[in-house]
Design a protein around this motif. Structure first.
Motif, PDB file in Angstrom:
ATOM      1  N   ALA A   1       0.878  -1.182   0.000  1.00 27.54           N
ATOM      2  CA  ALA A   1       0.000   0.000   0.000  1.00 27.54           C
ATOM      3  C   ALA A   1       0.910   1.225   0.000  1.00 27.54           C
ATOM      4  CB  ALA A   1      -0.871   0.014   1.252  1.00 27.54           C
ATOM      5  N   VAL A   2       0.610   2.188  -0.862  1.00 25.12           N
ATOM      6  CA  VAL A   2       1.448   3.393  -0.891  1.00 25.12           C
ATOM      7  C   VAL A   2       0.579   4.628  -0.686  1.00 25.12           C
ATOM      8  CG1 VAL A   2       3.366   2.576  -2.306  1.00 25.12           C
ATOM      9  CG2 VAL A   2       1.325   3.408  -3.430  1.00 25.12           C
ATOM     10  N   ASP A   3       1.070   5.544   0.110  1.00 19.63           N
ATOM     11  CA  ASP A   3       0.294   6.760   0.382  1.00 19.63           C
ATOM     12  C   ASP A   3       1.197   7.989   0.381  1.00 19.63           C
ATOM     13  OD1 ASP A   3      -1.650   8.520   1.039  1.00 19.63           O
ATOM     14  OD2 ASP A   3      -1.980   7.788   3.086  1.00 19.63           O
ATOM     15  N   ARG A   4       1.012   8.839  -0.582  1.00 21.11           N
ATOM     16  CA  ARG A   4       1.596  10.177  -0.614  1.00 21.11           C
ATOM     17  C   ARG A   4       0.833  10.918  -1.718  1.00 21.11           C
ATOM     18  NH1 ARG A   4       7.970  11.858  -0.984  1.00 21.11           N
ATOM     19  NH2 ARG A   4       7.664  12.805   1.055  1.00 21.11           N
TER      20      ARG A   4
ATOM     21  N   ARG B   1      -7.718   0.341   4.985  1.00 17.43           N
ATOM     22  CA  ARG B   1      -7.834   1.613   5.722  1.00 17.43           C
ATOM     23  C   ARG B   1      -7.387   2.774   4.835  1.00 17.43           C
ATOM     24  NH1 ARG B   1      -4.368   3.136  11.006  1.00 17.43           N
ATOM     25  NH2 ARG B   1      -2.753   2.777   9.447  1.00 17.43           N
ATOM     26  N   LYS B   2      -6.302   2.541   4.074  1.00 14.60           N
ATOM     27  CA  LYS B   2      -5.783   3.609   3.203  1.00 14.60           C
ATOM     28  C   LYS B   2      -6.773   3.886   2.059  1.00 14.60           C
ATOM     29  CE  LYS B   2      -3.414   5.601  -0.175  1.00 14.60           C
ATOM     30  NZ  LYS B   2      -3.411   5.564  -1.615  1.00 14.60           N
ATOM     31  N   LEU B   3      -7.128   2.821   1.328  1.00 15.77           N
ATOM     32  CA  LEU B   3      -7.968   3.002   0.136  1.00 15.77           C
ATOM     33  C   LEU B   3      -9.351   3.546   0.503  1.00 15.77           C
ATOM     34  CD1 LEU B   3      -7.358   2.344  -2.871  1.00 15.77           C
ATOM     35  CD2 LEU B   3      -8.575   0.198  -2.563  1.00 15.77           C
TER      36      LEU B   3
ATOM     37  N   SER C   1      -7.200  16.906   6.580  1.00 12.07           N
ATOM     38  CA  SER C   1      -6.277  18.058   6.653  1.00 12.07           C
ATOM     39  C   SER C   1      -5.203  17.963   5.551  1.00 12.07           C
ATOM     40  CB  SER C   1      -5.648  18.176   8.038  1.00 12.07           C
ATOM     41  OG  SER C   1      -4.689  17.156   8.210  1.00 12.07           O
ATOM     42  N   ARG C   2      -4.877  16.740   5.124  1.00 15.02           N
ATOM     43  CA  ARG C   2      -3.907  16.603   4.015  1.00 15.02           C
ATOM     44  C   ARG C   2      -4.513  17.157   2.716  1.00 15.02           C
ATOM     45  NH1 ARG C   2      -2.539  10.467   3.996  1.00 15.02           N
ATOM     46  NH2 ARG C   2      -1.467  11.043   2.095  1.00 15.02           N
ATOM     47  N   PHE C   3      -5.819  16.972   2.536  1.00 15.43           N
ATOM     48  CA  PHE C   3      -6.467  17.497   1.318  1.00 15.43           C
ATOM     49  C   PHE C   3      -6.448  19.034   1.321  1.00 15.43           C
ATOM     50  CE2 PHE C   3      -9.656  13.649   1.378  1.00 15.43           C
ATOM     51  CZ  PHE C   3      -8.596  12.773   1.160  1.00 15.43           C
TER      52      PHE C   3
HETATM   53  O1  LIG Z   1      -4.461   7.421  -8.180  1.00 20.25           O
HETATM   54  P1  LIG Z   1      -5.945   7.134  -8.225  1.00 20.25           P
HETATM   55  O2  LIG Z   1      -6.568   7.541  -9.526  1.00 20.25           O
HETATM   56  O3  LIG Z   1      -6.287   5.744  -7.804  1.00 20.25           O
HETATM   57  O4  LIG Z   1      -6.607   8.053  -7.094  1.00 20.25           O
HETATM   58  C1  LIG Z   1      -6.431   9.448  -7.138  1.00 20.25           C
HETATM   59  C2  LIG Z   1      -5.924   9.960  -5.800  1.00 20.25           C
HETATM   60  O5  LIG Z   1      -6.886   9.720  -4.817  1.00 20.25           O
HETATM   61  C3  LIG Z   1      -4.617   9.271  -5.404  1.00 20.25           C
HETATM   62  O6  LIG Z   1      -3.656   9.339  -6.403  1.00 20.25           O
HETATM   63  C4  LIG Z   1      -4.062   9.863  -4.096  1.00 20.25           C
HETATM   64  O7  LIG Z   1      -3.472  11.104  -4.344  1.00 20.25           O
HETATM   65  C5  LIG Z   1      -3.063   8.928  -3.456  1.00 20.25           C
HETATM   66  O8  LIG Z   1      -3.562   7.628  -3.378  1.00 20.25           O
HETATM   67  C6  LIG Z   1      -2.611   9.397  -2.099  1.00 20.25           C
HETATM   68  O9  LIG Z   1      -1.851   8.395  -1.513  1.00 20.25           O
END
Ligand SMILES: O=P(O)(O)OC[C@@H](O)[C@@H](O)[C@H](O)[C@H](O)CO
Ligand SMILES: NC(=O)c1ccc[n+]([C@@H]2O[C@H](COP(=O)([O-])OP(=O)(O)OC[C@H]3O[C@@H](n4cnc5c(N)ncnc54)[C@H](O)[C@@H]3O)[C@@H](O)[C@H]2O)c1
Length: 374
Positions: free
Chosen positions: A152-155, A205-207, A273-275
């Motif tokens: 899982a990647v988040d940034r 949780r992330k998705l 808050s990140r948004f």
């Molecule tokens: O990349 P997608 O199209 O699955 O979703 C768009 C954004 O929600 C996504 O790129 C987020 O910026 C990212 O998942 C944050 O970790």
């Protein structure tokens, strides 16, 4: 150490490439964008700016190859790589698989392939496509030496607007979680990776928080006429709806994984808050991109919404509102949005939704979307 990374786009350069460089990997980026590849080979470095901090990092030891024009070189790079990663988009995994298969087959030692995509089981999906390109005997050979651990990647990395083609501005926050059970050989020594035994709670949780919240902000924001995510989320009406949707996904996550309620709600607040980061220019059309993928049954809207319905025997009204907004997302530069609108035109929005989400006609969610659209 050497890495091959497929996809020199936003997350490829802004996240995976930066963490690989921190861990002293030399990284070959494989892409189809010739301009990016040329720049990578001319400069062999690029800048990652951390939004809102004034800080920047120089990523070195990078080069580029074209996945079609440089096929033989890509195969050789895979042969030499200790780690292979991807960030190309879930639908592109099938396209890179035949080339990846060629390289993996020729490899001598062990290595791992980690798909860094917003999808549940991304590395396993990639493995399935790689397997389609191999005979049974070849699959056996590759299986002995190559691992496909899910991640899982988040940034948040928006589309870039810098004059310099390679510079990428990212949010400071990041999380890269990798499941241990499918790793072959030793774990990649990358300090930015958190290793876990079971990825499912982390990826869900992330998705179903970051990406559900993002999608809600994008589709509602588009409906209200906003261009930027930060503008949309600063509209109180949208923020309340986004919070409502995340309370619904939160109820599912808390029920399934036993997350502590207050902590989960703090997590939701942190995500929102990140948004709001004033230094990130992130368009609702990037975040809302590919609405058919986002309305598919395993993705960020329909999966938590149908699980909510099954668990609590009622439909999640906020998620239903977001699904209805996604069905009206008609951005003409987005191929999937065009395709979805053609389907909506032909079948009507409810039937289009049912088909894309692969739900039965009498599913409570289908009925709720129908009522929402009336
Ligand atoms: O990349 P997608 O199209 O699955 O979703 C768009 C954004 O929600 C996504 O790129 C987020 O910026 C990212 O998942 C944050 O970790
Ligand atoms: N941007 C984010 O905030 C973010 C965060 C977490 C995860 N992700 C995920 O990362 C993946 C990539 O997203 P992104 O935002 O970086 O998109 P992007 O469009 O910026 O990057 C994708 C890159 O893949 C390249 N590509 C396309 N076809 C290819 C092929 N056949 N071979 C090699 N390269 C190819 C494109 O040219 C592009 O450079 C997606 O799955 C996304 O969900 C994105």
């Amino acid at each position: 150490m050497k890495a091959v990374h497929f996809g020199a786009g936003n997350i490829g350069r802004g996240f995976i490439g930066a963490l690989l460089a921190d861990a002293k990997f030399d990284t070959v980026f494989v892409d189809v964008n010739q301009e990016l590849i040329q720049e990578l080979n001319e400069k062999n470095s690029y800048t990652v700016e951390l939004a809102g901090t004034g800080e920047a990092e120089t990523v070195t030891g990078v080069s580029g190859l074209h996945s079609q024009a440089d096929e033989e070189k890509v195969v050789q790079a895979i042969v030499e790589a200790d780690l292979i990663t991807t960030a190309v988009g879930p639908h592109v995994l099938a396209m890179i698989a035949p080339l990846l298969a060629k390289g993996l087959l020729k490899k001598q030692g062990t290595a791992n392939v980690i798909a860094c995509e917003n999808v549940i089981g991304g590395s396993h999906i990639l493995k399935k496509h790689v397997w389609e390109a191999l005979t049974e005997e070849e699959q056996h050979q590759v299986n002995q030496k190559i691992g496909f651990p899910n991640a899982a990647v988040d940034r948040i990395v928006p589309d870039q607007t810098n004059d310099d083609l390679l510079t990428v501005k990212v949010e400071p926050y990041y999380e890269w979680v990798v499941e241990t059970k499918d790793i072959h050989g030793t774990r990649p020594d990358i300090s930015g990776i958190t290793y876990v035994d079971d990825l499912e709670p982390y990826i869900e949780r992330k998705l179903f928080t970051v990406n559900t919240g993002h999608a809600a902000t994008a589709y509602l924001g588009y409906q209200y006429g906003y261009k930027q995510v930060k503008e949309a989320i600063s509209d109180d009406a949208i923020k309340e709806k986004v919070k409502g949707a995340l309370s619904e996904t939160g109820a599912v996550l808390i029920e399934k994984y036993g997350f502590e309620r207050d902590q989960h709600h703090q997590y939701i607040e942190k995500i929102i808050s990140r948004f709001e980061n004033p230094d990130l220019l992130d368009e609702v059309t990037r975040v809302g991109r590919a609405p058919m993928r986002k309305l598919s049954k395993e993705d960020r809207l329909v999966k938590p919404a149908s699980e909510f319905t099954a668990l609590f025997n009622e439909t999640p009204s906020h998620l239903v509102e977001v699904i209805a907004a996604a069905l009206q997302y008609d951005v003409t530069s987005d191929q999937e949005a065009v395709q979805l609108q053609e389907l909506v035109e032909k079948e009507g929005p409810v039937e289009a939704f049912r088909e894309v989400a692969e739900l039965e006609k009498d599913h409570l969610l289908v009925k709720a979307v129908q009522e929402q659209l009336q």
